[in-house]
Design an enzyme around this catalytic site. Structure first.
Site, PDB file in Angstrom:
ATOM      1  N   LYS A  96       8.061 -23.450  -2.006  1.00 26.86           N
ATOM      2  CA  LYS A  96       7.867 -24.554  -2.960  1.00 26.86           C
ATOM      3  C   LYS A  96       9.209 -25.187  -3.316  1.00 26.86           C
ATOM      4  CE  LYS A  96       3.496 -24.309  -3.167  1.00 26.86           C
ATOM      5  NZ  LYS A  96       2.698 -25.379  -2.574  1.00 26.86           N
TER       6      LYS A  96
ATOM      7  N   SER B  63       4.985 -25.601  -8.183  1.00 27.49           N
ATOM      8  CA  SER B  63       4.539 -24.474  -8.991  1.00 27.49           C
ATOM      9  C   SER B  63       5.612 -24.083 -10.000  1.00 27.49           C
ATOM     10  CB  SER B  63       4.304 -23.288  -8.046  1.00 27.49           C
ATOM     11  OG  SER B  63       4.161 -22.094  -8.768  1.00 27.49           O
TER      12      SER B  63
ATOM     13  N   LEU C  71      -5.169 -13.108 -12.224  1.00 29.89           N
ATOM     14  CA  LEU C  71      -5.836 -12.475 -13.368  1.00 29.89           C
ATOM     15  C   LEU C  71      -7.284 -12.917 -13.570  1.00 29.89           C
ATOM     16  CD1 LEU C  71      -5.537 -10.603 -15.809  1.00 29.89           C
ATOM     17  CD2 LEU C  71      -4.803 -12.602 -17.138  1.00 29.89           C
TER      18      LEU C  71
ATOM     19  N   TYR D  94      -9.300 -24.653  -3.539  1.00 29.73           N
ATOM     20  CA  TYR D  94      -9.664 -24.558  -4.968  1.00 29.73           C
ATOM     21  C   TYR D  94      -9.218 -25.792  -5.768  1.00 29.73           C
ATOM     22  CZ  TYR D  94      -9.144 -22.558  -9.743  1.00 29.73           C
ATOM     23  OH  TYR D  94      -9.177 -22.313 -11.090  1.00 29.73           O
TER      24      TYR D  94
ATOM     25  N   PHE E 235       1.317 -24.738 -13.765  1.00 30.05           N
ATOM     26  CA  PHE E 235       1.443 -23.417 -14.371  1.00 30.05           C
ATOM     27  C   PHE E 235       0.274 -22.563 -13.836  1.00 30.05           C
ATOM     28  CE2 PHE E 235       5.335 -23.235 -16.797  1.00 30.05           C
ATOM     29  CZ  PHE E 235       5.834 -24.469 -16.386  1.00 30.05           C
TER      30      PHE E 235
ATOM     31  N   TYR F 117       6.943 -17.165  -0.875  1.00 31.57           N
ATOM     32  CA  TYR F 117       6.032 -18.253  -1.266  1.00 31.57           C
ATOM     33  C   TYR F 117       6.736 -19.210  -2.232  1.00 31.57           C
ATOM     34  CZ  TYR F 117       2.659 -20.735  -4.122  1.00 31.57           C
ATOM     35  OH  TYR F 117       2.007 -21.724  -4.830  1.00 31.57           O
TER      36      TYR F 117
ATOM     37  N   LEU G 234      -0.186 -22.008   2.236  1.00 29.83           N
ATOM     38  CA  LEU G 234      -0.569 -20.618   1.958  1.00 29.83           C
ATOM     39  C   LEU G 234      -0.006 -20.283   0.582  1.00 29.83           C
ATOM     40  CD1 LEU G 234       0.288 -19.044   5.437  1.00 29.83           C
ATOM     41  CD2 LEU G 234      -1.971 -19.736   4.583  1.00 29.83           C
TER      42      LEU G 234
HETATM   43  P1  NAD Z   1      -6.297 -22.819  -1.664  1.00 23.27           P
HETATM   44  O1  NAD Z   1      -5.893 -21.775  -0.687  1.00 23.27           O
HETATM   45  O2  NAD Z   1      -7.639 -22.715  -2.286  1.00 23.27           O
HETATM   46  O3  NAD Z   1      -6.162 -24.267  -1.005  1.00 23.27           O
HETATM   47  C1  NAD Z   1      -5.206 -24.558  -0.002  1.00 23.27           C
HETATM   48  C2  NAD Z   1      -5.939 -25.220   1.162  1.00 23.27           C
HETATM   49  O4  NAD Z   1      -4.994 -25.551   2.167  1.00 23.27           O
HETATM   50  C3  NAD Z   1      -6.985 -24.301   1.792  1.00 23.27           C
HETATM   51  O5  NAD Z   1      -8.217 -24.994   1.883  1.00 23.27           O
HETATM   52  C4  NAD Z   1      -6.419 -23.989   3.173  1.00 23.27           C
HETATM   53  O6  NAD Z   1      -7.446 -23.820   4.145  1.00 23.27           O
HETATM   54  C5  NAD Z   1      -5.562 -25.218   3.443  1.00 23.27           C
HETATM   55  N1  NAD Z   1      -4.447 -25.007   4.357  1.00 23.27           N
HETATM   56  C6  NAD Z   1      -3.523 -24.012   4.362  1.00 23.27           C
HETATM   57  N2  NAD Z   1      -2.658 -24.182   5.361  1.00 23.27           N
HETATM   58  C7  NAD Z   1      -3.026 -25.325   6.014  1.00 23.27           C
HETATM   59  C8  NAD Z   1      -2.516 -26.018   7.141  1.00 23.27           C
HETATM   60  N3  NAD Z   1      -1.473 -25.561   7.823  1.00 23.27           N
HETATM   61  N4  NAD Z   1      -3.143 -27.150   7.531  1.00 23.27           N
HETATM   62  C9  NAD Z   1      -4.217 -27.615   6.865  1.00 23.27           C
HETATM   63  N5  NAD Z   1      -4.763 -26.991   5.813  1.00 23.27           N
HETATM   64  C10 NAD Z   1      -4.156 -25.860   5.381  1.00 23.27           C
HETATM   65  O7  NAD Z   1      -5.160 -22.882  -2.794  1.00 23.27           O
HETATM   66  P2  NAD Z   1      -5.133 -23.661  -4.176  1.00 23.27           P
HETATM   67  O8  NAD Z   1      -5.109 -22.671  -5.265  1.00 23.27           O
HETATM   68  O9  NAD Z   1      -6.134 -24.746  -4.170  1.00 23.27           O
HETATM   69  O10 NAD Z   1      -3.674 -24.291  -4.087  1.00 23.27           O
HETATM   70  C11 NAD Z   1      -3.439 -25.607  -3.653  1.00 23.27           C
HETATM   71  C12 NAD Z   1      -1.947 -25.874  -3.657  1.00 23.27           C
HETATM   72  O11 NAD Z   1      -1.451 -25.660  -4.985  1.00 23.27           O
HETATM   73  C13 NAD Z   1      -1.147 -24.934  -2.756  1.00 23.27           C
HETATM   74  O12 NAD Z   1      -0.096 -25.654  -2.157  1.00 23.27           O
HETATM   75  C14 NAD Z   1      -0.606 -23.902  -3.724  1.00 23.27           C
HETATM   76  O13 NAD Z   1       0.570 -23.323  -3.249  1.00 23.27           O
HETATM   77  C15 NAD Z   1      -0.377 -24.744  -4.963  1.00 23.27           C
HETATM   78  N6  NAD Z   1      -0.364 -23.964  -6.203  1.00 23.27           N
HETATM   79  C16 NAD Z   1      -1.414 -23.136  -6.482  1.00 23.27           C
HETATM   80  C17 NAD Z   1      -1.382 -22.356  -7.657  1.00 23.27           C
HETATM   81  C18 NAD Z   1      -2.509 -21.405  -7.972  1.00 23.27           C
HETATM   82  O14 NAD Z   1      -2.296 -20.475  -8.780  1.00 23.27           O
HETATM   83  N7  NAD Z   1      -3.719 -21.573  -7.432  1.00 23.27           N
HETATM   84  C19 NAD Z   1      -0.286 -22.456  -8.524  1.00 23.27           C
HETATM   85  C20 NAD Z   1       0.749 -23.323  -8.218  1.00 23.27           C
HETATM   86  C21 NAD Z   1       0.694 -24.081  -7.044  1.00 23.27           C
HETATM   87  N1  UFG Z   2      -2.136  -9.484 -14.174  1.00 19.94           N
HETATM   88  C1  UFG Z   2      -2.608  -8.240 -14.515  1.00 19.94           C
HETATM   89  N2  UFG Z   2      -3.540  -7.674 -13.709  1.00 19.94           N
HETATM   90  C2  UFG Z   2      -4.026  -8.275 -12.582  1.00 19.94           C
HETATM   91  C3  UFG Z   2      -3.533  -9.571 -12.252  1.00 19.94           C
HETATM   92  C4  UFG Z   2      -2.577 -10.139 -13.073  1.00 19.94           C
HETATM   93  O1  UFG Z   2      -2.206  -7.648 -15.521  1.00 19.94           O
HETATM   94  O2  UFG Z   2      -4.856  -7.699 -11.877  1.00 19.94           O
HETATM   95  C5  UFG Z   2      -1.152 -10.129 -15.076  1.00 19.94           C
HETATM   96  C6  UFG Z   2       0.181 -10.374 -14.404  1.00 19.94           C
HETATM   97  O3  UFG Z   2       1.002  -9.236 -14.506  1.00 19.94           O
HETATM   98  C7  UFG Z   2       0.691 -11.581 -15.192  1.00 19.94           C
HETATM   99  C8  UFG Z   2      -0.583 -12.366 -15.520  1.00 19.94           C
HETATM  100  O4  UFG Z   2      -1.640 -11.409 -15.420  1.00 19.94           O
HETATM  101  O5  UFG Z   2       1.278 -11.162 -16.391  1.00 19.94           O
HETATM  102  C9  UFG Z   2      -0.851 -13.519 -14.576  1.00 19.94           C
HETATM  103  O6  UFG Z   2      -0.802 -13.063 -13.231  1.00 19.94           O
HETATM  104  P1  UFG Z   2      -1.346 -13.927 -12.004  1.00 19.94           P
HETATM  105  O7  UFG Z   2      -1.199 -13.107 -10.777  1.00 19.94           O
HETATM  106  O8  UFG Z   2      -2.701 -14.466 -12.317  1.00 19.94           O
HETATM  107  O9  UFG Z   2      -0.381 -15.192 -11.998  1.00 19.94           O
HETATM  108  P2  UFG Z   2       1.202 -15.297 -11.841  1.00 19.94           P
HETATM  109  O10 UFG Z   2       1.736 -15.883 -13.107  1.00 19.94           O
HETATM  110  O11 UFG Z   2       1.799 -14.046 -11.363  1.00 19.94           O
HETATM  111  O12 UFG Z   2       1.322 -16.364 -10.646  1.00 19.94           O
HETATM  112  C10 UFG Z   2       0.461 -17.503 -10.521  1.00 19.94           C
HETATM  113  C11 UFG Z   2       0.247 -17.802  -9.045  1.00 19.94           C
HETATM  114  C12 UFG Z   2       1.535 -18.254  -8.426  1.00 19.94           C
HETATM  115  C13 UFG Z   2       2.091 -19.410  -9.191  1.00 19.94           C
HETATM  116  C14 UFG Z   2       2.268 -19.046 -10.655  1.00 19.94           C
HETATM  117  C15 UFG Z   2       2.736 -20.219 -11.469  1.00 19.94           C
HETATM  118  O13 UFG Z   2      -0.230 -16.659  -8.376  1.00 19.94           O
HETATM  119  O14 UFG Z   2       1.284 -18.684  -7.112  1.00 19.94           O
HETATM  120  O15 UFG Z   2       1.021 -18.593 -11.179  1.00 19.94           O
HETATM  121  O16 UFG Z   2       1.953 -21.316 -11.205  1.00 19.94           O
HETATM  122  F1  UFG Z   2       3.289 -19.750  -8.678  1.00 19.94           F
END
Ligand code: NAD
Ligand code: UFG
Length: 337
Positions: free
Chosen positions: A153, A124, A200, A11, A178, A149, A83
């Site tokens: 990080k 994160s 969410l 993503y 964020f 998870y 992951l």
């Molecule tokens: P995503 O799952 O869409 O992307 C991660 C990608 O990494 C995937 O394409 C997956 O196939 C690949 N991957 C996983 N393990 C691998 C491995 N061992 N070798 C090679 N490829 C591998 O997730 P995203 O939302 O795009 O997140 C990207 C990064 O940002 C992640 O490290 C995630 O932890 C971090 N992050 C995401 C969020 C969020 O809310 N989306 C918030 C904070 C940090």
């Molecule tokens: N929420 C609901 N209903 C749902 C999903 C979420 O009420 O079905 C609420 C949660 O309780 C929270 C807010 O929406 O108050 C946001 O929740 P998310 O699950 O979307 O996000 P989080 O803040 O829990 O966590 C996300 C990512 C984490 C990352 C963090 C900060 O999932 O990986 O943001 O970047 F670490």
């Protein structure tokens, strides 16, 4: 510059590849496709008009990494691969530590062997645990995290700080995201959670599309304006642009730096629901449920360091996130991946 993007089919990675290519960088993506598909990169090519070089490689495979790094010279690695499902990490901690922590170590060793000592890491806001202050600055203490998870990080950040201390030739940017939301305005790339979404915005979009019956709002008794959880949602395109800025500053200044990437504004669950309904003229039925274990009441950034040092500021609004997430949701099943 020549950039290695790990996890670039995912993503945030795919949106960042778009912005890196738009900025004129040469990009090579490696991804094991465990949570994505190669089609995402074909969509990226449609947006940028440039081919994306892709190799299916797992970052834990040291030999495969060597082969890639013999094929190309990289100025920098932007490291997204990992992951990311909080709940799953509680059930499968070893898989998370193995993939994220051990995978990053294997990647860092390979980069070292091949003379690339510049890394941008996807961290994160979860590293702040229960935030000690709001808005959260980079000086806020980390730790007290409630799931494996988040610990991966935190541990990777520690590894990178130790590496920098031991080998100051490394340049490292730790980008603490964020809450990323929304999709590219083309409607060609966006978030594709496996199964039922836990975040969410994708959940709201599926409810609006009638694919899930109602949103469960986890708690309305928090000490926040309307009692529901408050987060700092940031458009994924703004986030992607933050990486391009970090790359430029890293090239100019070097060193190790930590940046919060957020908008600096809290938005509650109900505010997000209402914004989504209003912008997209849809209905999002919801029910109030108990608090979700591990959730904090409020979490939002002070992003002023990124503005000051990177010249980066989020431009897109909650409405932009709602509009693009809905566009992406509507495109699902119509060829977009
Ligand atoms: P995503 O799952 O869409 O992307 C991660 C990608 O990494 C995937 O394409 C997956 O196939 C690949 N991957 C996983 N393990 C691998 C491995 N061992 N070798 C090679 N490829 C591998 O997730 P995203 O939302 O795009 O997140 C990207 C990064 O940002 C992640 O490290 C995630 O932890 C971090 N992050 C995401 C969020 C969020 O809310 N989306 C918030 C904070 C940090
Ligand atoms: N929420 C609901 N209903 C749902 C999903 C979420 O009420 O079905 C609420 C949660 O309780 C929270 C807010 O929406 O108050 C946001 O929740 P998310 O699950 O979307 O996000 P989080 O803040 O829990 O966590 C996300 C990512 C984490 C990352 C963090 C900060 O999932 O990986 O943001 O970047 F670490």
């Amino acid at each position: 510059m020549n950039i290695l993007v790990t996890g670039g089919a995912g993503y945030i990675g795919a949106h960042t590849v778009v912005e890196l290519q738009n900025a004129g960088h040469e990009v090579v993506v490696i991804d094991n496709l465990s949570n994505s598909s190669e089609n995402m990169l074909r969509q990226v090519s449609k947006i940028t008009g440039k081919k994306v070089t892709f190799h299916k490689v797992d970052i834990r495979d040291s030999q495969a990494l060597d082969e890639i790094m013999k094929l190309y010279w990289f100025d920098c690695c932007v490291h997204f691969a990992g992951l990311k499902a909080v709940g799953e990490s509680v059930m499968k901690p070893l898989a998370y530590y193995q993939n994220n922590v051990a995978g990053t170590l294997t990647l860092l060793e390979a980069l070292s062997r091949h003379g690339c000592a510049n890394l941008i890491f996807s961290s994160s806001a979860t590293v702040y645990g229960q935030p000690k202050e709001l808005p959260i600055t980079e000086a806020c203490p980390t730790g007290g995290i409630t799931n494996p998870y988040g610990w991966t990080k935190c541990m990777i950040e520690q590894i990178l700080m130790d590496l920098y201390r031991a080998e100051p030739a490394w340049n490292v940017a730790l980008l603490r995201y964020f809450n990323p939301a929304g999709a590219h305005e083309s409607g060609l790339i966006g978030e594709r959670p496996r199964g039922i979404p836990t975040n969410l915005m994708p959940y709201i979009a599926r409810v609006a599309a009638g694919r899930l019956p109602e949103l469960q709002v986890f708690g309305n008794d928090y000490d926040t304006g309307d009692g529901t959880g408050v987060r700092d949602y940031i458009h994924v395109v703004d986030l992607a642009l933050g990486h391009v800025k970090a790359l430029r500053v890293m090239e100019q200044k070097g060193g190790l730096a930590v940046y919060n990437l957020g908008r600096g504004e809290g938005c509650s669950v109900l505010e997000m629901v209402h914004a989504f309904e209003q912008v997209n003229e849809v209905v999002v039925p919801y029910v109030i449920k108990a608090r979700r274990p591990g959730d904090v009441a409020a979490c939002y950034a002070d992003p002023s360091k990124a503005e000051r040092e990177l010249g980066w500021k989020a431009r897109l609004s909650i409405e932009d996130m709602c509009r693009s997430a809905w566009q992406w949701q509507k495109n699902q099943g119509k060829g977009s991946d």
